[in-house]
Design an enzyme around this catalytic site. Sequence first.
Site, PDB file in Angstrom:
ATOM      1  N   ARG A  57      33.197  56.548  23.377  1.00 38.12           N
ATOM      2  CA  ARG A  57      34.455  56.317  24.114  1.00 38.12           C
ATOM      3  C   ARG A  57      34.400  57.032  25.463  1.00 38.12           C
ATOM      4  NH1 ARG A  57      38.211  59.674  23.397  1.00 38.12           N
ATOM      5  NH2 ARG A  57      38.178  59.716  21.123  1.00 38.12           N
ATOM      6  N   TYR A 110      49.260  36.836  37.546  1.00 38.77           N
ATOM      7  CA  TYR A 110      48.971  36.465  36.169  1.00 38.77           C
ATOM      8  C   TYR A 110      50.156  36.863  35.276  1.00 38.77           C
ATOM      9  CZ  TYR A 110      47.022  36.686  31.506  1.00 38.77           C
ATOM     10  OH  TYR A 110      46.822  36.537  30.163  1.00 38.77           O
ATOM     11  N   ASP A 182      44.215  43.056  42.861  1.00 40.31           N
ATOM     12  CA  ASP A 182      43.569  42.340  41.764  1.00 40.31           C
ATOM     13  C   ASP A 182      42.671  41.285  42.399  1.00 40.31           C
ATOM     14  OD1 ASP A 182      42.845  40.594  39.701  1.00 40.31           O
ATOM     15  OD2 ASP A 182      44.678  40.989  38.564  1.00 40.31           O
ATOM     16  N   LYS A 207      36.446  36.892  33.707  1.00 42.13           N
ATOM     17  CA  LYS A 207      36.437  35.697  34.552  1.00 42.13           C
ATOM     18  C   LYS A 207      35.103  35.548  35.286  1.00 42.13           C
ATOM     19  CE  LYS A 207      40.431  35.265  32.755  1.00 42.13           C
ATOM     20  NZ  LYS A 207      41.222  36.440  32.756  1.00 42.13           N
TER      21      LYS A 207
HETATM   22  O1  P1T Z   1      42.736  38.621  30.084  1.00 40.14           O
HETATM   23  P1  P1T Z   1      42.345  39.967  30.623  1.00 40.14           P
HETATM   24  O2  P1T Z   1      40.877  40.188  30.692  1.00 40.14           O
HETATM   25  O3  P1T Z   1      43.090  41.084  29.977  1.00 40.14           O
HETATM   26  O4  P1T Z   1      42.770  39.981  32.191  1.00 40.14           O
HETATM   27  C1  P1T Z   1      44.086  39.857  32.614  1.00 40.14           C
HETATM   28  C2  P1T Z   1      44.125  39.235  33.986  1.00 40.14           C
HETATM   29  C3  P1T Z   1      44.283  40.053  35.093  1.00 40.14           C
HETATM   30  N1  P1T Z   1      44.330  39.558  36.347  1.00 40.14           N
HETATM   31  C4  P1T Z   1      44.204  38.237  36.580  1.00 40.14           C
HETATM   32  C5  P1T Z   1      44.272  37.715  37.982  1.00 40.14           C
HETATM   33  C6  P1T Z   1      44.008  37.355  35.516  1.00 40.14           C
HETATM   34  O5  P1T Z   1      43.872  36.051  35.778  1.00 40.14           O
HETATM   35  C7  P1T Z   1      43.974  37.854  34.176  1.00 40.14           C
HETATM   36  C8  P1T Z   1      43.817  36.960  33.003  1.00 40.14           C
HETATM   37  N2  P1T Z   1      44.103  35.618  33.259  1.00 40.14           N
HETATM   38  C9  P1T Z   1      44.042  34.599  32.347  1.00 40.14           C
HETATM   39  C10 P1T Z   1      43.703  34.758  31.068  1.00 40.14           C
HETATM   40  C11 P1T Z   1      44.393  33.256  32.863  1.00 40.14           C
HETATM   41  O6  P1T Z   1      44.070  32.233  32.228  1.00 40.14           O
HETATM   42  O7  P1T Z   1      44.976  33.196  33.956  1.00 40.14           O
END
Ligand code: P1T
Length: 387
Positions: A57, A110, A182, A207
């Site tokens: 961790r 998001y 972001d 992503k």
């Molecule tokens: O899903 P996660 O890895 O926890 O990430 C969150 C997140 C944060 N910032 C942006 C710009 C994002 O698009 C996302 C996650 N988005 C999706 C799952 C979606 O389909 O838009």
Amino acid sequence: MSDQHSTHGAHGFETLAIHAGQEADPQTGAVVTPIYQVSTFKQDGVGGLRGGYEYSRSANPTRTALEENLAALDGGRRGLAFASGLAAEDTLLRTVTKPGDHIVIPNDAYGGTFRLFSKVLSRWGVEWSVADTHHAEQVRAAIRPNTKVVWVETPSNPLLGIADISALAHIAHEAGAILVVDNTFASPYLQQPLALGADVVVYSTTKYMGGHSDVVGGALVTDDAALGEELAYHQNAIGGVAGPFDAWLVMRGIKTLGVRMDRHSSNAARVAEFLQSHPKVAQVLYPGLPEHPGHEIAAKQMRAFGGMVSFRHKDGEEAAVQVCNRARLFTLGESLGGVESLIEHPGRMTHASAAGSALEVPADLVRLSVGIESIDDLLADLSEALK
Ligand code: P1T
């Protein structure tokens, strides 16, 4: 852990993507960082750590390799890898705010990020208000004496709005706040927020960084060594870390980030152009289009315009849903940034949690994550789905 400023400073992005943080394994010569699938490390006498590792961790060699890579790609001193984008965001927000502080959040983001502010943090007494981050002056107007963070997504999810990172950094710093960007939609290949004045860059590495729809992860990068230390402390104290295999998958994805982003961007440009001339499409949202209101700023701060395209259907919500249902090569699903094309209806899927708020998305909106398949096949699929 040591300062992560890269010794590869003189190298280009694609070289860093493949090499930063990843020397050949000293014992075996393995050219790829091994997956250290282990929870704990043998100590040579109490406190006698080999290479600084004691418990995964706190730190794990596979995760360290990814974290050094992430820092190098964004030109920061510190990179940190998390179990998801939201775990990264949560750790960041609990590091830099306390009850009574205020955050300016974007009017397009998001849905899960919005939910974190509106449903989770607000219960701990952190205030937030919404500003149109595509107009810097509106962000200035939203700042209060207790504002600690200005948060922005650019391009934004799902409306592909563009924010001027340099202008917002200036406004945030004047007010004694930090600017968080972001950068998930752009990736560090297309946009370098720290160089434009941002204090922290956030990623859902699920992503484009991972790039193959096979891992969930998140990251934070900062060039502020003291803030980096604070974030690392909270990463361990809160515990939402990336596991070794997940860290390895993200690292493997990053090696091809540049070539993938080039193809995502050129395919998306073709898709945007196709949709613009389609009679069923009311509006195409893509920062690469000259008529996009953020086009000039995007052209200034991005290398190319990325792989995300949204559009509004002329015939309304049901027609938009039908396009999502009818597409074949564009797979109906949440998420984005993988090599395969995805299609979704934000209002009912990724952004359902923003319904009734200032971040509610249009009901006739369809979002495309344009993959790197043959462009003619992608256009044929959209043409069929829009019939
Ligand atoms: O899903 P996660 O890895 O926890 O990430 C969150 C997140 C944060 N910032 C942006 C710009 C994002 O698009 C996302 C996650 N988005 C999706 C799952 C979606 O389909 O838009």
